[in-house]
Design a protein around this motif. Sequence first.
Motif, PDB file in Angstrom:
ATOM      1  N   GLU A 149       4.835   1.991   5.911  1.00  0.00           N
ATOM      2  CA  GLU A 149       4.503   1.043   4.856  1.00  0.00           C
ATOM      3  C   GLU A 149       5.484   1.146   3.694  1.00  0.00           C
ATOM      4  O   GLU A 149       5.913   0.135   3.126  1.00  0.00           O
ATOM      5  CB  GLU A 149       3.073   1.291   4.378  1.00  0.00           C
ATOM      6  CG  GLU A 149       2.021   1.045   5.455  1.00  0.00           C
ATOM      7  CD  GLU A 149       0.661   1.585   5.076  1.00  0.00           C
ATOM      8  OE1 GLU A 149       0.474   1.932   3.873  1.00  0.00           O
ATOM      9  OE2 GLU A 149      -0.218   1.669   5.944  1.00  0.00           O
ATOM     10  N   ARG A 150       5.860   2.374   3.338  1.00  0.00           N
ATOM     11  CA  ARG A 150       6.807   2.574   2.239  1.00  0.00           C
ATOM     12  C   ARG A 150       8.183   2.015   2.594  1.00  0.00           C
ATOM     13  O   ARG A 150       8.815   1.351   1.769  1.00  0.00           O
ATOM     14  CB  ARG A 150       6.915   4.061   1.906  1.00  0.00           C
ATOM     15  CG  ARG A 150       8.041   4.419   0.926  1.00  0.00           C
ATOM     16  CD  ARG A 150       7.908   3.682  -0.403  1.00  0.00           C
ATOM     17  NE  ARG A 150       9.041   3.986  -1.278  1.00  0.00           N
ATOM     18  CZ  ARG A 150       9.310   3.355  -2.417  1.00  0.00           C
ATOM     19  NH1 ARG A 150       8.514   2.380  -2.838  1.00  0.00           N
ATOM     20  NH2 ARG A 150      10.353   3.696  -3.154  1.00  0.00           N
TER      21      ARG A 150
ATOM     22  N   VAL B 102      10.195  -0.852   0.592  1.00  0.00           N
ATOM     23  CA  VAL B 102      11.552  -0.668   0.074  1.00  0.00           C
ATOM     24  C   VAL B 102      12.448  -1.828   0.481  1.00  0.00           C
ATOM     25  O   VAL B 102      13.201  -2.379  -0.331  1.00  0.00           O
ATOM     26  CB  VAL B 102      12.146   0.669   0.565  1.00  0.00           C
ATOM     27  CG1 VAL B 102      13.650   0.726   0.314  1.00  0.00           C
ATOM     28  CG2 VAL B 102      11.461   1.844  -0.130  1.00  0.00           C
ATOM     29  N   VAL B 103      12.389  -2.214   1.757  1.00  0.00           N
ATOM     30  CA  VAL B 103      13.237  -3.309   2.233  1.00  0.00           C
ATOM     31  C   VAL B 103      12.918  -4.603   1.484  1.00  0.00           C
ATOM     32  O   VAL B 103      13.822  -5.360   1.107  1.00  0.00           O
ATOM     33  CB  VAL B 103      13.070  -3.503   3.755  1.00  0.00           C
ATOM     34  CG1 VAL B 103      13.793  -4.766   4.221  1.00  0.00           C
ATOM     35  CG2 VAL B 103      13.617  -2.301   4.507  1.00  0.00           C
ATOM     36  N   LEU B 104      11.642  -4.860   1.229  1.00  0.00           N
ATOM     37  CA  LEU B 104      11.262  -6.066   0.503  1.00  0.00           C
ATOM     38  C   LEU B 104      11.769  -6.024  -0.938  1.00  0.00           C
ATOM     39  O   LEU B 104      12.342  -7.000  -1.426  1.00  0.00           O
ATOM     40  CB  LEU B 104       9.739  -6.234   0.512  1.00  0.00           C
ATOM     41  CG  LEU B 104       9.111  -6.689   1.826  1.00  0.00           C
ATOM     42  CD1 LEU B 104       7.590  -6.653   1.716  1.00  0.00           C
ATOM     43  CD2 LEU B 104       9.574  -8.092   2.205  1.00  0.00           C
ATOM     44  N   LYS B 105      11.583  -4.912  -1.600  1.00  0.00           N
ATOM     45  CA  LYS B 105      11.979  -4.847  -3.007  1.00  0.00           C
ATOM     46  C   LYS B 105      13.484  -4.863  -3.183  1.00  0.00           C
ATOM     47  O   LYS B 105      13.996  -5.311  -4.221  1.00  0.00           O
ATOM     48  CB  LYS B 105      11.366  -3.614  -3.689  1.00  0.00           C
ATOM     49  CG  LYS B 105      12.055  -2.287  -3.450  1.00  0.00           C
ATOM     50  CD  LYS B 105      11.341  -1.150  -4.160  1.00  0.00           C
ATOM     51  CE  LYS B 105      12.070   0.169  -4.012  1.00  0.00           C
ATOM     52  NZ  LYS B 105      13.354   0.203  -4.764  1.00  0.00           N
ATOM     53  N   GLU B 106      14.209  -4.401  -2.168  1.00  0.00           N
ATOM     54  CA  GLU B 106      15.666  -4.398  -2.222  1.00  0.00           C
ATOM     55  C   GLU B 106      16.265  -5.690  -1.679  1.00  0.00           C
ATOM     56  O   GLU B 106      17.484  -5.796  -1.534  1.00  0.00           O
ATOM     57  CB  GLU B 106      16.217  -3.197  -1.451  1.00  0.00           C
ATOM     58  CG  GLU B 106      15.825  -1.838  -2.021  1.00  0.00           C
ATOM     59  CD  GLU B 106      16.390  -1.601  -3.412  1.00  0.00           C
ATOM     60  OE1 GLU B 106      17.533  -2.043  -3.667  1.00  0.00           O
ATOM     61  OE2 GLU B 106      15.699  -0.964  -4.236  1.00  0.00           O
TER      62      GLU B 106
ATOM     63  N   ALA C 270       0.813  -1.221   0.000  1.00  0.00           N
ATOM     64  CA  ALA C 270       0.000   0.000   0.000  1.00  0.00           C
ATOM     65  C   ALA C 270       0.848   1.274   0.000  1.00  0.00           C
ATOM     66  O   ALA C 270       0.581   2.218  -0.749  1.00  0.00           O
ATOM     67  CB  ALA C 270      -0.934   0.003   1.207  1.00  0.00           C
ATOM     68  N   SER C 271       1.866   1.328   0.843  1.00  0.00           N
ATOM     69  CA  SER C 271       2.784   2.478   0.917  1.00  0.00           C
ATOM     70  C   SER C 271       2.053   3.803   1.120  1.00  0.00           C
ATOM     71  O   SER C 271       2.424   4.824   0.540  1.00  0.00           O
ATOM     72  CB  SER C 271       3.656   2.542  -0.342  1.00  0.00           C
ATOM     73  OG  SER C 271       4.515   1.431  -0.423  1.00  0.00           O
ATOM     74  N   ASP C 272       1.021   3.799   1.959  1.00  0.00           N
ATOM     75  CA  ASP C 272       0.250   5.011   2.212  1.00  0.00           C
ATOM     76  C   ASP C 272       0.893   5.915   3.256  1.00  0.00           C
ATOM     77  O   ASP C 272       0.486   7.056   3.419  1.00  0.00           O
ATOM     78  CB  ASP C 272      -1.172   4.652   2.662  1.00  0.00           C
ATOM     79  CG  ASP C 272      -2.041   4.174   1.512  1.00  0.00           C
ATOM     80  OD1 ASP C 272      -1.748   4.554   0.366  1.00  0.00           O
ATOM     81  OD2 ASP C 272      -3.001   3.419   1.755  1.00  0.00           O
ATOM     82  N   ASN C 273       1.877   5.412   3.994  1.00  0.00           N
ATOM     83  CA  ASN C 273       2.625   6.233   4.940  1.00  0.00           C
ATOM     84  C   ASN C 273       4.073   5.748   4.937  1.00  0.00           C
ATOM     85  O   ASN C 273       4.414   4.781   4.251  1.00  0.00           O
ATOM     86  CB  ASN C 273       2.009   6.185   6.344  1.00  0.00           C
ATOM     87  CG  ASN C 273       1.918   4.762   6.887  1.00  0.00           C
ATOM     88  OD1 ASN C 273       2.897   4.012   6.875  1.00  0.00           O
ATOM     89  ND2 ASN C 273       0.737   4.381   7.371  1.00  0.00           N
ATOM     90  N   LEU C 274       4.922   6.421   5.690  1.00  0.00           N
ATOM     91  CA  LEU C 274       6.349   6.112   5.608  1.00  0.00           C
ATOM     92  C   LEU C 274       6.687   4.724   6.156  1.00  0.00           C
ATOM     93  O   LEU C 274       7.609   4.074   5.658  1.00  0.00           O
ATOM     94  CB  LEU C 274       7.162   7.186   6.336  1.00  0.00           C
ATOM     95  CG  LEU C 274       8.674   7.147   6.094  1.00  0.00           C
ATOM     96  CD1 LEU C 274       8.998   7.286   4.614  1.00  0.00           C
ATOM     97  CD2 LEU C 274       9.376   8.231   6.899  1.00  0.00           C
TER      98      LEU C 274
END
Length: 207
Positions: free
Chosen positions: A120-121, A125-129, A114-118
Motif C-alpha cells: 500500500e505504501r 509513493v508512486v501516486l504522489k510522485e 492507508a499505507s498499512d503495509n509495504l
Amino acid sequence: MTTNTVTLAITGASGAPYALRLLQILVKADYDIFVLISSAAKVVFATEEEVKIPSRPEDAAAFFSERFGAREGQITVCGKEEWFSPVASGSAAPKKMVVCPCSTGTLSAISVGASDNLIERAADVVLKERGQLILVTREMPLSTIHLENMLKLSQMGATIMPASPGFYHNPQKISDLVDFVVARVLDHLGIDQTLMMRWGYHHTNDK
C-alpha cells in the motif's frame, strides 16, 4: 537506480499465473524488479500453481531468480513491513509499479492512502510522485464500492486494467489467455513484447 526498474506487487486475488508470467517477462527484458508479496498471495500461489513461496524475502528472491534465470541482484523481494526499502520512499522508489493481481481489498486501501503495509505504501509513493501505477484487478461481479474505488484511482492517474482477456487471437490454451493480459500490461509499461498479435497484424508468437 536505472530507468529499467519496476515494482511488482502480488496480492491475494485469484490470478497467480498472471503474476508469474509477468515476472518471467520482466526478467527476460532485463528489468530490475522489486517484488512485494502479501500473505494471502502466498496462499493463492499454493492453491492455483502448487508453488510454495519461501517466507524469508531473501529465500523468495533466490526462488524466483532460479525459476526464471535472473541475474544476480535482478530480483529483490521486500518484506511487508520493510519500511527502509527503496519502494517506501519517493526519493528512491521506481517510477513504475504494477499490482498483479490486485485484490479489491488492496484497491480500497490504495484509494484511501492507508499505507498499512509495504504494498500500500509503495503504491501511495508512486501516486504522489506522479509515477505510473497499473492495477490488474480480478473480481466479478463488481460492487459499487469497487467501481467507485476504481474511478477514484483512475482520476488520480492510475491505470485500471482488469484481468479480462480477449478471444480475437484465437487462444488454444490457458497460457494464451494469460499472455493476453500480460501483453497489455507490458504495452502500458512501454516494454516491447511479442506475446500476442496486435489487432490487424499477424506475427508468430514468441513463447
